[in-house]
Design an enzyme around this catalytic site. Sequence first.
Site, short mmCIF file in Angstrom:
data_model
loop_
_atom_site.label_atom_id
_atom_site.label_comp_id
_atom_site.label_asym_id
_atom_site.label_seq_id
_atom_site.Cartn_x
_atom_site.Cartn_y
_atom_site.Cartn_z
N VAL A 1 0.85 -1.20 0.00
CA VAL A 1 0.00 0.00 0.00
C VAL A 1 0.88 1.25 0.00
CG1 VAL A 1 -1.62 1.35 1.39
CG2 VAL A 1 -1.98 -1.09 1.08
N ILE B 1 2.94 1.64 -3.53
CA ILE B 1 2.24 1.93 -4.78
C ILE B 1 1.90 3.42 -4.81
CG2 ILE B 1 0.12 1.53 -6.09
CD1 ILE B 1 0.25 -1.35 -4.90
N GLU C 1 -0.22 5.64 -5.48
CA GLU C 1 -1.60 5.81 -5.94
C GLU C 1 -1.96 7.28 -6.15
OE1 GLU C 1 -0.72 4.64 -2.97
OE2 GLU C 1 -1.40 6.25 -1.65
N ASP D 1 2.02 35.88 -36.32
CA ASP D 1 1.56 37.00 -37.14
C ASP D 1 2.32 38.23 -36.71
OD1 ASP D 1 -0.39 35.59 -38.39
OD2 ASP D 1 -1.97 36.16 -37.00
N ASP E 1 -5.70 34.45 -36.68
CA ASP E 1 -6.91 35.12 -36.21
C ASP E 1 -8.11 34.89 -37.12
OD1 ASP E 1 -5.75 36.65 -38.16
OD2 ASP E 1 -5.28 38.34 -36.86
N ASP F 1 -7.29 30.88 -41.20
CA ASP F 1 -6.10 30.41 -40.48
C ASP F 1 -6.38 29.09 -39.76
OD1 ASP F 1 -4.65 32.59 -41.23
OD2 ASP F 1 -5.07 33.73 -39.41
N GLU G 1 11.75 2.79 0.90
CA GLU G 1 10.91 2.02 1.83
C GLU G 1 11.03 0.52 1.56
OE1 GLU G 1 7.00 3.69 1.28
OE2 GLU G 1 7.71 5.66 1.95
N ASN H 1 4.16 6.47 4.93
CA ASN H 1 3.53 6.75 3.64
C ASN H 1 2.63 7.97 3.72
OD1 ASN H 1 2.63 6.22 0.95
ND2 ASN H 1 0.77 5.33 1.82
N THR I 1 4.76 11.30 4.44
CA THR I 1 5.72 11.81 3.45
C THR I 1 5.14 11.96 2.05
OG1 THR I 1 6.48 9.57 3.03
CG2 THR I 1 7.72 10.85 4.65
N ASP I 2 4.15 11.16 1.69
CA ASP I 2 3.70 11.17 0.29
C ASP I 2 2.85 12.37 -0.10
OD1 ASP I 2 5.03 8.99 -0.45
OD2 ASP I 2 3.30 7.84 -1.16
P1 ATP Z 1 -0.49 39.92 -40.18
O1 ATP Z 1 -0.74 38.89 -41.24
O2 ATP Z 1 0.87 39.91 -39.65
O3 ATP Z 1 -1.53 40.02 -39.12
P2 ATP Z 1 -1.28 42.13 -41.84
O4 ATP Z 1 -2.36 42.79 -41.07
O5 ATP Z 1 -0.31 43.00 -42.53
O6 ATP Z 1 -0.43 41.30 -40.92
P3 ATP Z 1 -3.29 41.31 -43.61
O7 ATP Z 1 -4.32 41.76 -42.66
O8 ATP Z 1 -3.47 40.05 -44.35
O9 ATP Z 1 -1.92 41.17 -42.89
O10 ATP Z 1 -3.04 42.50 -44.63
C1 ATP Z 1 -2.30 42.33 -45.81
C2 ATP Z 1 -2.15 43.64 -46.54
O11 ATP Z 1 -3.45 44.11 -46.94
C3 ATP Z 1 -1.57 44.77 -45.69
O12 ATP Z 1 -0.18 44.81 -45.80
C4 ATP Z 1 -2.22 46.01 -46.27
O13 ATP Z 1 -1.45 46.50 -47.33
C5 ATP Z 1 -3.55 45.49 -46.80
N1 ATP Z 1 -4.64 45.82 -45.89
C6 ATP Z 1 -4.69 45.58 -44.58
N2 ATP Z 1 -5.85 45.98 -44.06
C7 ATP Z 1 -6.58 46.50 -45.06
C8 ATP Z 1 -7.89 47.08 -45.19
N3 ATP Z 1 -8.68 47.21 -44.14
N4 ATP Z 1 -8.28 47.49 -46.39
C9 ATP Z 1 -7.49 47.36 -47.45
N5 ATP Z 1 -6.27 46.83 -47.42
C10 ATP Z 1 -5.79 46.40 -46.25
#
Ligand code: ATP
Length: 926
Positions: A282, A285, A287, A329, A651, A655, A720, A745, A748-749
């Site tokens: 006991v 082990i 446990e 990103d 995001d 993705d 032990e 046991n 200490t355990d």
């Molecule tokens: P990450 O991918 O690192 O988050 P990011 O924001 O630059 O960065 P995206 O959001 O894909 O990546 O944007 C890509 C490109 O699109 C930017 O570099 C910019 O030139 C253009 N862009 C970003 N936001 C807008 C928008 N609201 N309207 C028009 N063009 C945009």
Amino acid sequence: MSQKEWYQMTADEVLQSQRVHPSEGLSSAEADNRQTEAGRNELSEGKSVSPVTLFLNQFKDFMVLVLMGATLVSGLLGEYLDAITIVAIIIMNGILGFIQEFRAERSLRALKELSAPGAKVMRGGELQTIPARDLVPGDIILLESGDRVPADIRLIEANSFYVEESALTGESVPVGKTVDPLSSDTVTIGDQRNLAFMGTMVTRGTGKGAVVRIGMETEMGKIADLIQNTQTLETPLQHRLEQLGKILIIVALCLTVMVVVAGIVHGQPPYAMFLAGVSLAVAAIPEGLPAIVTIALALGVQRMIKRKAIVRKLPSVETLGCASVICSDKTGTLTQNKMTVTHLWVGGSLLEVSGDGYTPEGEISAGGTRVNPAKNSMLRQFLQVSALCSNAVLYKEEAEPVKKKRAKDEPPETVWNVKGDPTEGALVVLAAKAGVTHEVLNPQFDRLAEFPFDSERKRMSVIVSSGGRKLVMTKGAPDVLMQHCTYILWDDKVIPFTSTLKAKVMAANEGMARSALRVLGTAYRELKPTESCEDHEDAERGLVFVGLAGMIDPPRREVREAMAKCRKAGIKTVMITGDHLTTAEAIAKQLGMLPAGGMCISGHQLAAMDDEALESKVDDIYVYARVSPEHKLRIVKALQAKGHVVAMTGDGVNDAPAIKAADIGIAMGISGTDVTKEASSLVLSDDNFATIVAAIEEGRGIYENIRKFIRYLLASNVGEILTMFLAMMAGLPLPLIPIQILWVNLVTDGLPAMALGVDQAEKDLMQHKPRSARENIFARRLGWKIISRGFLIGVCTLGAFWLVLRVNPGDAQHLVKAQSVAFATLVMAQLIHVFDCRSSRSIFHRNPLQNKYLVLAVLSSLVLMLGVMYTPQLQPIFKTVPLGFKDWIIVLVAAGIPTFLMGLGSVMQNPSKKKTAKYSSKPSFR
Ligand code: ATP
């Protein structure tokens, strides 16, 4: 009307039957009433184990049952006191086990709560985000791309609204939704196009609807039993430890049998040996191991929450400690996502913009001379496109936090802020600095359509009408936008966009990007009255290029330090961004994440490589720019093929596949969509790169703590068993009687092991390269430490026993004293050894008082040990006697030898030897 199904009703009928106004929503009082009536919007949980069952489960263990049986027998034979004490110890052990498991269960439940989704709902005329479980029938909710539908919703508005319903229908192609009623009587779920169902995902567009069914009433609720418990909460380590536990039970039982047999062969009474054997089993082990592992994991996860990292899948805690690459990103994670336009380029001239943050105060100037937008038509056009082709809204709010108390009549301090995308916010602020505000533009322009931004298209367009004219206005990544332009505004005229002019734009773009500016271009076109432009392809062609805006997005302050930490910890950091290559490279340099010789490549270059070529280069690439979400998946796979454990952030909806494929998928808590959050194993509540590093640090710490208490528990058990085994082999009497074994046991355990589970990390935790995901828990000499320390504890305890016993071997009273010495030595040896377990080197390398829980646990164990030795009433039960000064010297020397001897050995071996990170052999960083 009640006969009609929801899908047969018109939108108005739905609203009427739900007694709700589409733009007001329910009042909060009405929502409360409805919740009392309808309950919470939750799927019922599978049955959880009640505390009573959990407590009773503690006594189900086979060896505990055998011990109970044996105790019963000894009770019947007249050894009442022994029997009662053994039962009491078993119950105390049970309570300890119960507390451990109950805590573990509760922490897991709390974790589940944390990842509960939210819903955007209209309540009392205001848009609010509330926990999805608080939705009631009749609530008006808003849905957009990336959201998870929180209840069954009858749609009343749908704009290019697509929902992926595979969770319900198995159909993975997103379904377009409408608001029109259906006439048919029996329509399958898949065909109910005007309803969005709980648990499905919005992949495109926006929608609005009324909640018609919640909780178990929903379509998802009907199949809830089928989908429950799909997520495993057991980590691979827990699984492996469970297997190990089974092996240890067998080993402990075999050794116990050997002890019993050896004892009987050497003349010990069989029944006494049987009871000693069962008690030993006991005690030996481990446990408590699984429960302590769960507690260590769960408490570690709580610590991570304090550091803004929310773990969604427990197994990822372990994986975090193995992460060898973080792919992050850029915008918002490495940088602050607080954009300010500082430079413009229109008609061939570079202009500067002054002002800070989102305050619409500042000047546009060229070489120090103010430029008047009213007199510069190209600049005016640029500002109009910037403001009209943006959805961000500039507003004033009360400054926060309010530092000083205001007098009653003093107006509150206000600051300017932006609702919506910060990139667009920067453009709206820029335009406002020149007086081109929405208040000025709205009376002149009507927005007719929008082709939204997405990171695939990298641009956005609107169609507006003004005074009978129709215009397309577009903004986006300059390199992408230029492909859709055939003209340019130059010298106040629209002229063909020649390759020379294109080269000029490109050079201006590069110049800004080299200064780490994020660059956006603007363009426009007047539509013919007959042109309808159903899709963006029609609208975004033959555009007139207007100019460029360069905006700063300062790196987050903490990131540089986090990068340095990663380097020391042998973790490679990679930037994956939609932004321009030069901008990305400049920021990577600023952050110190680009080593000399490190490569930066663009999405185009990546697309041109096949998987093999990518794999061969992937270790040298530090920046991927202008990538599309689907590239992320390729990057993850290439890194994994090279044996890396990959953490990847994301995001947007697109993705999700890469996040799912990564070993640790990380979603953004603020800017992330529900879809990415659900695919992820970790959510950053502050979207910050430094939080990933903090989580990795915690992950490593948790794993090391698990190793610490495994080492402690197993070495103690080896000690032990060996004490008893060697004594029997040497033909000595029992060094410990059954009650003493059980008490050792218990003392200490439990608590010391738990305290090790929350131990502080060693200073050099982030100075080792990541451990391999396949690493055995006993690796890095842990197995050796367990055996060697356990062996020494056993030998020293027996030595102390023998030293006292040999003075008068035949005397029964003297045997009791020798057993008391053995008892004290065994407990003390373990309580000293527990401090040794805190360090991967030796007891001399850490301050033993640092972990106050451990100090308290050890003190309480000491009290429990001394209690049974020095309380006269307990002495006859535990067969102990108080020890004299000389005896204590023997106890302390014998108990200290295993830890101090090995410690001295380790100090003498090489006091300053440190493991160096693999990374340090890499080239120096720029
Ligand atoms: P990450 O991918 O690192 O988050 P990011 O924001 O630059 O960065 P995206 O959001 O894909 O990546 O944007 C890509 C490109 O699109 C930017 O570099 C910019 O030139 C253009 N862009 C970003 N936001 C807008 C928008 N609201 N309207 C028009 N063009 C945009």
